[in-house]
Design an enzyme around this catalytic site. Structure first.
Site, PDB file in Angstrom:
ATOM      1  CE1 TYR A  98      -3.647   2.488   0.521  1.00  0.00           C
ATOM      2  CE2 TYR A  98      -2.427   3.235   2.440  1.00  0.00           C
ATOM      3  CZ  TYR A  98      -3.438   3.421   1.527  1.00  0.00           C
ATOM      4  OH  TYR A  98      -4.244   4.522   1.618  1.00  0.00           O
ATOM      5  CG  ASP A 170      -2.018  -4.427   5.414  1.00  0.00           C
ATOM      6  OD1 ASP A 170      -3.208  -4.804   5.478  1.00  0.00           O
ATOM      7  OD2 ASP A 170      -1.684  -3.293   5.002  1.00  0.00           O
TER       8      ASP A 170
HETATM    9  C1  LIG Z   1      -6.074   1.451   2.960  1.00  0.00           C
HETATM   10  C2  LIG Z   1      -4.977   0.572   3.314  1.00  0.00           C
HETATM   11  C3  LIG Z   1      -4.093   0.902   4.363  1.00  0.00           C
HETATM   12  C4  LIG Z   1      -4.194   2.205   5.119  1.00  0.00           C
HETATM   13  O1  LIG Z   1      -5.349   2.283   5.875  1.00  0.00           O
HETATM   14  P1  LIG Z   1      -6.136   3.645   6.194  1.00  0.00           P
HETATM   15  O2  LIG Z   1      -7.316   3.179   6.944  1.00  0.00           O
HETATM   16  O3  LIG Z   1      -6.452   4.298   4.892  1.00  0.00           O
HETATM   17  O4  LIG Z   1      -5.198   4.482   7.011  1.00  0.00           O
HETATM   18  C5  LIG Z   1      -3.100  -0.014   4.677  1.00  0.00           C
HETATM   19  N1  LIG Z   1      -2.973  -1.180   4.003  1.00  0.00           N
HETATM   20  C6  LIG Z   1      -3.792  -1.516   2.995  1.00  0.00           C
HETATM   21  C7  LIG Z   1      -3.599  -2.818   2.306  1.00  0.00           C
HETATM   22  C8  LIG Z   1      -4.814  -0.661   2.615  1.00  0.00           C
HETATM   23  O5  LIG Z   1      -5.619  -0.996   1.606  1.00  0.00           O
END
Ligand SMILES: *Cc1c(COP(=O)(O)O)cnc(C)c1O
Length: 379
Positions: A98, A170
């Site tokens: 991201y 993540d």
């Molecule tokens: C959107 C996203 C983030 C960041 O999250 P926010 O809620 O926008 O701060 C991190 N990792 C991935 C894979 C995302 O899609």
């Protein structure tokens, strides 16, 4: 409790005051004390709030963790993880990740003396070659955004455990409906709950889930000390979102599969990125660590460039051109100029994020309407 029951009941109790089935929105910053320290477990809402607590318990439950933490955004959650480190520490991270995570790592934390190595992790053995005595964290995103690469969490967890390094995953794209990294050996699971967990594009939120008490204690300390918490109203909305996560995800996966198959046979399409294809380079790993393949798809049309990709996105009528993903409505995005614009062009293109790439977040509408929309837009 199995997953579909956990989404609805996991970590939840009926409210002690009146038995409310949904946790009330405790819109309060502070709590009355009978004598200094004489309170009912809640003193100040940066530290604790009952609505947020209910959500944090739900997070822990659906990820098969013990401790959940809710933050004001996904990036705030990542920020808290990096604050476990000290100057001189090193992080090995997925290179296809991201854009905002990349920006946080390189533009904020590099200035604090933390060193990041961005590498392709499709071959897990490669990770081991970047480990030094200073390596403290491995950061994995899988499926990756937006190239849908798959990283073998179990294989990386073996390497991290052997070297006494934390492994954070993540899990935003997969959600615990499809993939449970703690079960595969990860130490920390992170979510942008803004996406599938909330599920309705109506809030911004982050989550961390862990099993280990020591890591949890340190993260709770950071959450309170740095203060990037979410409010009770958003906590309530995220809790409500979680209650339908399994049914939404089931439909996201069904629609995603139908659209991936449609695009693959379309004569004007050059390449479709979706981990459900047998010819996807890490399809076998996707099959073993995920229960289905999700609703995120990227594609390139033949001979296309920046302008033709933008034209297709602008032609779409049901798919909305917008940042973000994971809501009930279908969205289309142009990673190179939107979600990944913060990554330098040459870095971006190395991982395949070219100007012609279009990313779809397939929603839960009637799939025939979505396919008809793509058909008219691609022409
Ligand atoms: C959107 C996203 C983030 C960041 O999250 P926010 O809620 O926008 O701060 C991190 N990792 C991935 C894979 C995302 O899609």
């Amino acid at each position: 409790m199995k997953f579909n029951t956990k989404t609805i009941h996991g970590g939840q109790e009926h409210d002690p005051a009146y038995g409310a089935v949904m946790p009330p929105i405790y819109q309060t910053s502070t709590y009355a004390q009978s004598t200094p320290g004489g309170h009912k477990g809640f003193e100040y809402s940066r530290t604790h709030n009952p609505t947020r607590k209910a959500l944090e318990n739900a997070f822990a439950s659906i990820e098969n963790g013990k401790y959940g933490l809710a933050f004001g955004s996904g990036l705030a959650a990542i920020d808290a993880v990096i604050k476990l480190l000290k100057p001189g520490d090193e992080v090995i991270s997925t290179n296809d990740l991201y854009g905002g995570t990349y920006r946080l790592f390189t533009k904020i934390f590099e200035d604090f003396g933390i060193k990041f190595h961005f590498i392709g992790m499709e071959n897990a053995d490669k990770v081991a070659t970047f480990i030094t005595k200073n390596t403290k964290l491995i950061w994995v995103e899988t499926p990756t955004n937006p190239m849908m690469n798959i990283i073998d969490i179990k294989a990386i967890a073996e390497i991290s455990k052997k070297n006494n390094i934390l492994l954070a995953v993540d899990n935003t794209f997969a959600t615990p409906y499809l993939q449970r990294p703690l079960d595969l050996g990860a130490d920390i699971v992170m979510h942008s709950a803004t996406k599938y967990i909330g599920g309705h594009s109506d809030l911004v939120m982050g989550a961390l889930i862990v099993k280990d008490e020591k890591i949890a204690e340190r993260l709770y300390f950071i959450q309170n000390a740095s203060g990037a918490v979410c409010g009770p109203q958003d906590s309530f909305l995220a809790l409500r979102g979680i209650k339908t996560l399994h049914v939404r995800m089931q439909r996201h996966c069904e629609n995603g599969k139908a659209i991936a198959m449609y695009l693959k046979t379309h004569p004007k399409i050059e390449k479709v990125y979706w981990p459900g294809f047998e010819e996807h380079p890490n399809h076998q790993i996707a099959k073993s660590q995920m229960d289905d393949f999700g609703g995120m798809i990227s594609f390139i049309t033949k001979g296309s460039d920046y302008n033709s990709a933008i034209k297709i996105i602008e032609n779409l009528k049901i798919f909305t051109l917008a940042e973000s993903l994971g809501g009930v409505e279908s969205l289309a995005g142009h990673p190179a100029s939107m979600t990944h614009a913060s990554i330098p062009k040459e870095e971006r293109e190395k991982t395949g994020v070219v100007d012609a790439l279009i990313r779809l977040s397939v929603g839960i509408e009637d799939v025939d309407d979505l396919i008809a929309d793509l058909k008219q837009a691609i022409g």
